[in-house]
Design an enzyme around this catalytic site. Sequence first.
Site, PDB file in Angstrom:
ATOM      1  N   LYS A 195       0.819  -1.216   0.000  1.00 48.62           N
ATOM      2  CA  LYS A 195       0.000   0.000   0.000  1.00 48.62           C
ATOM      3  C   LYS A 195       0.856   1.271   0.000  1.00 48.62           C
ATOM      4  O   LYS A 195       0.331   2.355  -0.271  1.00 48.62           O
ATOM      5  CB  LYS A 195      -0.964   0.007   1.183  1.00 48.62           C
ATOM      6  CG  LYS A 195      -0.334   0.165   2.542  1.00 48.62           C
ATOM      7  CD  LYS A 195      -1.413   0.240   3.626  1.00 48.62           C
ATOM      8  CE  LYS A 195      -0.798   0.460   4.994  1.00 48.62           C
ATOM      9  NZ  LYS A 195      -1.825   0.590   6.044  1.00 48.62           N
ATOM     10  N   ASP A 196       2.169   1.138   0.278  1.00 50.10           N
ATOM     11  CA  ASP A 196       3.071   2.293   0.232  1.00 50.10           C
ATOM     12  C   ASP A 196       3.632   2.545  -1.157  1.00 50.10           C
ATOM     13  O   ASP A 196       4.300   3.563  -1.370  1.00 50.10           O
ATOM     14  CB  ASP A 196       4.255   2.082   1.186  1.00 50.10           C
ATOM     15  CG  ASP A 196       3.866   2.145   2.640  1.00 50.10           C
ATOM     16  OD1 ASP A 196       2.802   2.702   2.952  1.00 50.10           O
ATOM     17  OD2 ASP A 196       4.626   1.613   3.480  1.00 50.10           O
TER      18      ASP A 196
ATOM     19  N   ARG B 166      -7.654   8.107   3.659  1.00 57.72           N
ATOM     20  CA  ARG B 166      -8.779   7.179   3.487  1.00 57.72           C
ATOM     21  C   ARG B 166      -9.483   6.941   4.818  1.00 57.72           C
ATOM     22  O   ARG B 166     -10.714   7.052   4.922  1.00 57.72           O
ATOM     23  CB  ARG B 166      -8.283   5.850   2.902  1.00 57.72           C
ATOM     24  CG  ARG B 166      -9.345   4.742   2.863  1.00 57.72           C
ATOM     25  CD  ARG B 166      -8.707   3.407   2.506  1.00 57.72           C
ATOM     26  NE  ARG B 166      -7.685   2.998   3.457  1.00 57.72           N
ATOM     27  CZ  ARG B 166      -7.917   2.309   4.575  1.00 57.72           C
ATOM     28  NH1 ARG B 166      -9.149   1.948   4.884  1.00 57.72           N
ATOM     29  NH2 ARG B 166      -6.927   1.984   5.387  1.00 57.72           N
ATOM     30  N   ARG B 167      -8.708   6.591   5.849  1.00 62.00           N
ATOM     31  CA  ARG B 167      -9.310   6.350   7.157  1.00 62.00           C
ATOM     32  C   ARG B 167      -9.973   7.612   7.703  1.00 62.00           C
ATOM     33  O   ARG B 167     -11.064   7.556   8.276  1.00 62.00           O
ATOM     34  CB  ARG B 167      -8.242   5.837   8.131  1.00 62.00           C
ATOM     35  CG  ARG B 167      -7.757   4.426   7.820  1.00 62.00           C
ATOM     36  CD  ARG B 167      -6.619   4.019   8.735  1.00 62.00           C
ATOM     37  NE  ARG B 167      -6.123   2.673   8.415  1.00 62.00           N
ATOM     38  CZ  ARG B 167      -4.867   2.304   8.500  1.00 62.00           C
ATOM     39  NH1 ARG B 167      -3.938   3.161   8.885  1.00 62.00           N
ATOM     40  NH2 ARG B 167      -4.511   1.063   8.193  1.00 62.00           N
TER      41      ARG B 167
ATOM     42  N   ARG C 285       0.927  10.645  12.958  1.00 63.57           N
ATOM     43  CA  ARG C 285       1.934   9.878  12.241  1.00 63.57           C
ATOM     44  C   ARG C 285       2.926   9.223  13.189  1.00 63.57           C
ATOM     45  O   ARG C 285       2.967   9.494  14.366  1.00 63.57           O
ATOM     46  CB  ARG C 285       2.657  10.773  11.229  1.00 63.57           C
ATOM     47  CG  ARG C 285       1.730  11.223  10.091  1.00 63.57           C
ATOM     48  CD  ARG C 285       2.490  11.633   8.857  1.00 63.57           C
ATOM     49  NE  ARG C 285       3.481  10.635   8.502  1.00 63.57           N
ATOM     50  CZ  ARG C 285       4.707  10.930   8.071  1.00 63.57           C
ATOM     51  NH1 ARG C 285       5.072  12.183   7.961  1.00 63.57           N
ATOM     52  NH2 ARG C 285       5.540   9.972   7.758  1.00 63.57           N
TER      53      ARG C 285
ATOM     54  N   ARG D 209       2.605   5.420  17.801  1.00 62.57           N
ATOM     55  CA  ARG D 209       1.190   5.802  17.808  1.00 62.57           C
ATOM     56  C   ARG D 209       0.478   5.240  19.029  1.00 62.57           C
ATOM     57  O   ARG D 209      -0.352   5.920  19.653  1.00 62.57           O
ATOM     58  CB  ARG D 209       0.499   5.317  16.526  1.00 62.57           C
ATOM     59  CG  ARG D 209       0.983   6.021  15.271  1.00 62.57           C
ATOM     60  CD  ARG D 209       0.133   5.670  14.085  1.00 62.57           C
ATOM     61  NE  ARG D 209       0.927   5.617  12.863  1.00 62.57           N
ATOM     62  CZ  ARG D 209       0.428   5.478  11.651  1.00 62.57           C
ATOM     63  NH1 ARG D 209      -0.876   5.349  11.492  1.00 62.57           N
ATOM     64  NH2 ARG D 209       1.195   5.432  10.596  1.00 62.57           N
TER      65      ARG D 209
ATOM     66  N   CYS E 133      -1.165   9.457  -1.852  1.00 66.48           N
ATOM     67  CA  CYS E 133      -1.534   9.782  -0.474  1.00 66.48           C
ATOM     68  C   CYS E 133      -2.358  11.056  -0.391  1.00 66.48           C
ATOM     69  O   CYS E 133      -2.812  11.434   0.681  1.00 66.48           O
ATOM     70  CB  CYS E 133      -0.282   9.926   0.387  1.00 66.48           C
ATOM     71  SG  CYS E 133       0.459   8.346   0.861  1.00 66.48           S
TER      72      CYS E 133
END
Length: 311
Positions: free
Chosen positions: A86-87, A134-135, A152, A158, A245
Site C-alpha cells: 500500500k506504500d 482514506r481512514r 503519524r 502511535r 496519499c
Amino acid sequence: MASDSIIRIGTRGSQLAQAQASEVRARLMAAHGLPEEAFEIEVISTTGDRILDRPLSEVGGKGLFTKEIEAALLDGRIDIAAHSSKDMATASPEGLEVSAYLPREDVRDAFIGRTAPTIAELPHGATIGSASLRRQSLLKRLRPDLKVITFRGNVQSRLRKLEEGHVDATLLALAGLNRMAMSDVATEILEVDRFPPAPGQGAICIQNRIGDERVHDLVAAIADPWTTVALTAERAFLAELDGSCRTPIAAHAVLADGTITLHGMILTPDGSQMHETRRTGIATEAQALGRLAGRDVLDAAGPGFFDGWGA
C-alpha cells in the site's frame, strides 16, 4: 548483485518493516533450502520515516517511504526490497520491477480505543488520530461529529501517544498488528464492506532490478498467485485514478473459482461525498477490470471532483 553469495534485503527501520523483511527471508530460506547466513537485512532510513510533523500529502506522498530504498536497489547496495504494497506508487522507477507479492494477511483495519471500545461508542466530539486520508474520510463519513487529526509515526509510537492521552482512539492495519503478534490491542475489527481497505493493504511486495535473473528466479518461488491477481486489479484501479496519499481511495479485490470481484471507492477528504463501484470478471483480466472500475467512479464523480484537493 551486491555480493556473489549474500542476498541483501532492504527495508525501512520500523519494527513492522523489519518483521516483513524477516518474513521475506524466511520464505526464501524455506523455498530454496538456504541458511539464514545467505541473507542480510539492510535497514534504510526513508524521508517518510524522518518527517513526522506533517501529513504525507504535504511533503510528497507515498514515494517518501520508498525512494531511498529504490535508490539502494538501483546502485547495487541491496538486491531485494521488501515493501508494504500500500506504500508503493503505481509504477516503479526505470530499471526496477515489483516481481512478487507474498500471501496476503488480513486486509481489515483495527480500531484501538482508549476511551471507548468501538467507533459507535465514542463520545460526541471525541478525537481520533490517523495518518491515512482514506481512514480520515471514512471516519468523518461514519461520524461527522468526531475530531479527526493527523497522527503519524510507527505502530509503537502511535500506541504510546494513544496511551498518553493525545487522542481517544486510532486506527491501524490489522495485518501489521498480526505480523508483530500485537492484535490483542485492537478493540474493534472493521469489516471491509463498512470500512474498505487501501489498495494493496495487507500484502508484502518484493522489488528488484530488472535483468537480475538470479534474484528474479529466487523470488518467483515465493510469489503468491492469488495475491498477485487481487493486487493487479486494485493497483490498476489506483492507477486509473492517478491515486496517491493525496486522495482518499479504497479498493478490495476477492477471488473465488477463477472469478475476481473488485469493490472500489473514492471520497472527498471531509467524507461528505463518496462514489463506489463493484465489478466482477475473470481473474485473467484483473488489470482491465481494475481500470474499468476506476472509470466507473470517475464517471460517477464527474468533472471537478478532485479540484482543490486531489493529486
